[in-house]
Design a protein around this motif. Structure first.
Motif, PDB file in Angstrom:
ATOM      1  N   LEU A  65       0.836  -1.207   0.000  1.00 24.90           N
ATOM      2  CA  LEU A  65       0.000   0.000   0.000  1.00 24.90           C
ATOM      3  C   LEU A  65       0.865   1.249   0.000  1.00 24.90           C
ATOM      4  O   LEU A  65       0.571   2.218  -0.712  1.00 24.90           O
ATOM      5  N   SER A  66       1.950   1.235   0.762  1.00 26.87           N
ATOM      6  CA  SER A  66       2.873   2.367   0.790  1.00 26.87           C
ATOM      7  C   SER A  66       3.510   2.588  -0.573  1.00 26.87           C
ATOM      8  O   SER A  66       3.685   3.731  -1.015  1.00 26.87           O
ATOM      9  N   ALA A  67       3.864   1.493  -1.250  1.00 25.74           N
ATOM     10  CA  ALA A  67       4.441   1.606  -2.593  1.00 25.74           C
ATOM     11  C   ALA A  67       3.438   2.220  -3.564  1.00 25.74           C
ATOM     12  O   ALA A  67       3.784   3.096  -4.374  1.00 25.74           O
ATOM     13  N   LEU A  68       2.187   1.789  -3.481  1.00 24.80           N
ATOM     14  CA  LEU A  68       1.143   2.335  -4.352  1.00 24.80           C
ATOM     15  C   LEU A  68       0.911   3.815  -4.082  1.00 24.80           C
ATOM     16  O   LEU A  68       0.775   4.617  -5.012  1.00 24.80           O
ATOM     17  N   GLU A  69       0.864   4.187  -2.801  1.00 29.90           N
ATOM     18  CA  GLU A  69       0.653   5.589  -2.437  1.00 29.90           C
ATOM     19  C   GLU A  69       1.786   6.460  -2.982  1.00 29.90           C
ATOM     20  O   GLU A  69       1.546   7.540  -3.535  1.00 29.90           O
ATOM     21  N   MET A  70       3.011   5.979  -2.800  1.00 32.46           N
ATOM     22  CA  MET A  70       4.177   6.742  -3.235  1.00 32.46           C
ATOM     23  C   MET A  70       4.211   6.891  -4.762  1.00 32.46           C
ATOM     24  O   MET A  70       4.485   7.974  -5.282  1.00 32.46           O
ATOM     25  N   LEU A  71       3.908   5.826  -5.472  1.00 28.00           N
ATOM     26  CA  LEU A  71       3.916   5.879  -6.935  1.00 28.00           C
ATOM     27  C   LEU A  71       2.795   6.763  -7.472  1.00 28.00           C
ATOM     28  O   LEU A  71       3.005   7.531  -8.418  1.00 28.00           O
ATOM     29  N   THR A  72       1.597   6.655  -6.879  1.00 27.31           N
ATOM     30  CA  THR A  72       0.474   7.477  -7.319  1.00 27.31           C
ATOM     31  C   THR A  72       0.799   8.957  -7.187  1.00 27.31           C
ATOM     32  O   THR A  72       0.518   9.759  -8.095  1.00 27.31           O
ATOM     33  N   THR A  73       1.394   9.316  -6.060  1.00 27.93           N
ATOM     34  CA  THR A  73       1.766  10.709  -5.836  1.00 27.93           C
ATOM     35  C   THR A  73       2.866  11.148  -6.795  1.00 27.93           C
ATOM     36  O   THR A  73       2.827  12.253  -7.351  1.00 27.93           O
ATOM     37  N   THR A  74       3.845  10.285  -7.019  1.00 29.29           N
ATOM     38  CA  THR A  74       4.990  10.617  -7.868  1.00 29.29           C
ATOM     39  C   THR A  74       4.585  10.783  -9.331  1.00 29.29           C
ATOM     40  O   THR A  74       5.226  11.538 -10.075  1.00 29.29           O
ATOM     41  N   VAL A  75       3.544  10.105  -9.760  1.00 29.83           N
ATOM     42  CA  VAL A  75       3.083  10.218 -11.144  1.00 29.83           C
ATOM     43  C   VAL A  75       2.565  11.624 -11.456  1.00 29.83           C
ATOM     44  O   VAL A  75       2.689  12.103 -12.587  1.00 29.83           O
ATOM     45  N   THR A  76       2.005  12.302 -10.453  1.00 29.64           N
ATOM     46  CA  THR A  76       1.336  13.577 -10.717  1.00 29.64           C
ATOM     47  C   THR A  76       1.965  14.793 -10.035  1.00 29.64           C
ATOM     48  O   THR A  76       2.043  15.868 -10.638  1.00 29.64           O
ATOM     49  N   VAL A  77       2.398  14.644  -8.788  1.00 26.70           N
ATOM     50  CA  VAL A  77       2.810  15.810  -8.001  1.00 26.70           C
ATOM     51  C   VAL A  77       4.069  16.499  -8.538  1.00 26.70           C
ATOM     52  O   VAL A  77       4.105  17.739  -8.591  1.00 26.70           O
ATOM     53  N   PRO A  78       5.142  15.793  -8.925  1.00 30.66           N
ATOM     54  CA  PRO A  78       6.316  16.503  -9.463  1.00 30.66           C
ATOM     55  C   PRO A  78       5.989  17.396 -10.648  1.00 30.66           C
ATOM     56  O   PRO A  78       6.524  18.511 -10.763  1.00 30.66           O
ATOM     57  N   LEU A  79       5.111  16.930 -11.540  1.00 31.24           N
ATOM     58  CA  LEU A  79       4.695  17.750 -12.672  1.00 31.24           C
ATOM     59  C   LEU A  79       3.939  18.995 -12.196  1.00 31.24           C
ATOM     60  O   LEU A  79       4.118  20.092 -12.724  1.00 31.24           O
ATOM     61  N   MET A  80       3.110  18.811 -11.180  1.00 32.15           N
ATOM     62  CA  MET A  80       2.376  19.936 -10.612  1.00 32.15           C
ATOM     63  C   MET A  80       3.336  20.952  -9.988  1.00 32.15           C
ATOM     64  O   MET A  80       3.182  22.166 -10.173  1.00 32.15           O
ATOM     65  N   LEU A  81       4.340  20.467  -9.272  1.00 33.49           N
ATOM     66  CA  LEU A  81       5.319  21.352  -8.637  1.00 33.49           C
ATOM     67  C   LEU A  81       6.109  22.128  -9.689  1.00 33.49           C
ATOM     68  O   LEU A  81       6.371  23.325  -9.527  1.00 33.49           O
ATOM     69  N   TRP A  82       6.489  21.451 -10.757  1.00 31.92           N
ATOM     70  CA  TRP A  82       7.230  22.114 -11.827  1.00 31.92           C
ATOM     71  C   TRP A  82       6.376  23.200 -12.476  1.00 31.92           C
ATOM     72  O   TRP A  82       6.867  24.276 -12.808  1.00 31.92           O
ATOM     73  N   GLY A  83       5.092  22.925 -12.620  1.00 30.80           N
ATOM     74  CA  GLY A  83       4.189  23.906 -13.200  1.00 30.80           C
ATOM     75  C   GLY A  83       4.038  25.147 -12.336  1.00 30.80           C
ATOM     76  O   GLY A  83       3.839  26.256 -12.858  1.00 30.80           O
ATOM     77  N   LEU A  84       4.130  24.983 -11.010  1.00 35.37           N
ATOM     78  CA  LEU A  84       4.027  26.135 -10.106  1.00 35.37           C
ATOM     79  C   LEU A  84       5.236  27.064 -10.223  1.00 35.37           C
ATOM     80  O   LEU A  84       5.148  28.249  -9.898  1.00 35.37           O
ATOM     81  N   LEU A  85       6.358  26.520 -10.668  1.00 35.54           N
ATOM     82  CA  LEU A  85       7.574  27.334 -10.816  1.00 35.54           C
ATOM     83  C   LEU A  85       7.641  28.046 -12.162  1.00 35.54           C
ATOM     84  O   LEU A  85       8.367  29.027 -12.312  1.00 35.54           O
ATOM     85  N   LEU A  86       6.874  27.531 -13.139  1.00 35.59           N
ATOM     86  CA  LEU A  86       6.941  28.100 -14.491  1.00 35.59           C
ATOM     87  C   LEU A  86       5.927  29.231 -14.670  1.00 35.59           C
ATOM     88  O   LEU A  86       4.813  29.151 -14.151  1.00 35.59           O
ATOM     89  N   PRO A  87       6.300  30.244 -15.393  1.00 37.17           N
ATOM     90  CA  PRO A  87       5.309  31.286 -15.739  1.00 37.17           C
ATOM     91  C   PRO A  87       4.406  30.786 -16.858  1.00 37.17           C
ATOM     92  O   PRO A  87       4.855  30.128 -17.796  1.00 37.17           O
ATOM     93  N   GLY A  88       3.128  31.078 -16.764  1.00 35.62           N
ATOM     94  CA  GLY A  88       2.199  30.676 -17.811  1.00 35.62           C
ATOM     95  C   GLY A  88       1.827  29.213 -17.718  1.00 35.62           C
ATOM     96  O   GLY A  88       1.934  28.579 -16.662  1.00 35.62           O
ATOM     97  N   MET A  89       1.404  28.668 -18.859  1.00 37.89           N
ATOM     98  CA  MET A  89       0.927  27.286 -18.899  1.00 37.89           C
ATOM     99  C   MET A  89       2.079  26.309 -19.113  1.00 37.89           C
ATOM    100  O   MET A  89       3.118  26.654 -19.650  1.00 37.89           O
ATOM    101  N   GLN A  90       1.832  25.075 -18.696  1.00 40.24           N
ATOM    102  CA  GLN A  90       2.851  24.034 -18.798  1.00 40.24           C
ATOM    103  C   GLN A  90       2.483  23.064 -19.908  1.00 40.24           C
ATOM    104  O   GLN A  90       1.366  22.547 -19.957  1.00 40.24           O
ATOM    105  N   ALA A  91       3.420  22.802 -20.816  1.00 41.67           N
ATOM    106  CA  ALA A  91       3.160  21.898 -21.933  1.00 41.67           C
ATOM    107  C   ALA A  91       3.445  20.457 -21.526  1.00 41.67           C
ATOM    108  O   ALA A  91       4.371  20.173 -20.771  1.00 41.67           O
TER     109      ALA A  91
END
Length: 314
Positions: A65-91
């Motif tokens: 369950l911990s592995a699933l939780e970690m992978l689920t978060t890793t699939v989406t959150v890093p991209l979200m964090l990168w988008g918060l640092l970029l000006p405008g929209m993220q491709a």
């Protein structure tokens, strides 16, 4: 930004509205949540694998369950964090969007199935303690975990396939921080009502198919616990299920209104908040729930810290 299907090779994620200052605050907050989530789940996996006192079905399932939780978060959150640092929209490319959606949904389904498996495990432990080691043997545990992982990844092949065979002719801008299926349907100019209804039924099948065994298991568990004459005995029996029960309540309550909906093109703000609950808040809370409320795990962790301290001191 208007393109037809033949030329759509990428999408643009709008992410979060607001000023740069707000984005910096959100980045710091979500990065902290993500870091704690990853470190907490890695810690759980390592301790469960290393310490022989935790070589039981309950902790075996907890590690997965911990592995699933970690992978689920890793699939989406890093991209979200990168988008918060970029000006405008993220491709994001069409292929990357497809892979992200597939992994996110597949891992989520596997997690729901594992929740049900853990509920049945607790039922056997509380209601059939003398036969627990026979029923929940290593062979059974291994197979149910394999089925949980494989079913999740097989189940989502067709839904993701039909999603990305839609004609995206309205726009290629997704009003979200990741590739959300509801937003993809919103960009389609095809008549997708029937497809959305089928996907709705599939979501109902998965959610309630895993929720029913969980409810039945806890009904028997509570009934058995109430028959224990002493209050201390009742609390000791329920304490073995408390962590899992808490995570089930949080997990299903946050996912129920996100995934089971007859219309997937609902308000973007609502969808964003619901997604944050599923992808950021719940994975952040689960390691604390499973460790701080578990005396056995806490004892093992304390012993591990003492051993590390002695090694460093030497």
């Amino acid at each position: 930004m208007l393109k037809n299907y033949s030329s759509t090779t990428e999408f643009y994620l709008l992410g979060f509205p607001g000023s740069k200052e707000l984005h910096n605050i959100l980045f710091a907050t979500f990065f902290f949540f993500y870091l704690v989530t990853v470190m907490g789940n890695i810690l759980i996996i390592v301790i469960v694998c290393v310490d022989k006192r935790l070589q039981t079905p309950m902790y075996f399932f907890l590690g997965h369950l911990s592995a699933l939780e970690m992978l689920t978060t890793t699939v989406t959150v890093p991209l979200m964090l990168w988008g918060l640092l970029l000006p405008g929209m993220q491709a994001i490319s069409l292929t990357a969007c497809c892979v992200q959606l597939y992994l996110y949904l597949s891992l989520g389904i596997s997690e729901f199935i594992l929740f049900a498996v853990m509920a049945v495990d607790r039922y056997v432990a509380v209601c059939n303690p003398l036969r627990y080691t026979i029923i929940m043997n290593s062979h059974t545990c291994l197979w149910v975990v394999i089925v949980s992982w494989v079913f999740g990844f097989l189940f989502e092949i067709w839904p993701v396939y039909v999603t990305f065979h839609l004609t995206f002719c309205k726009s290629n801008v997704l009003d979200h921080f990741y590739c959300d299926r509801g937003q993809l349907f919103k960009l389609s100019c095809d008549d997708s009502h029937f497809t959305e209804f089928i996907l709705f039924l599939m979501a109902v099948f998965v959610l309630f198919g895993s929720l029913i065994p969980t409810i039945v298991s806890y009904t028997y568990i509570i009934s058995t616990i109430l028959k224990i004459p002493s209050g201390s005995g009742q609390w000791k029996a329920f304490s073995t299920c408390a962590s899992h029960f808490t995570c089930v309540v949080i997990g299903y309550s946050s996912c129920l209104f996100l995934f089971v909906k007859p219309k997937q093109t609902q308000a973007a703000e609502y969808n964003r908040v619901a997604s944050l609950m599923v992808l950021v808040v719940t994975p952040f809370l689960n390691p604390f729930i499973f460790t701080l409320r578990n005396d056995k795990f806490t004892g093992v962790f304390r012993d591990a810290m003492k051993s590390c301290y002695r090694l460093l001191k030497a």
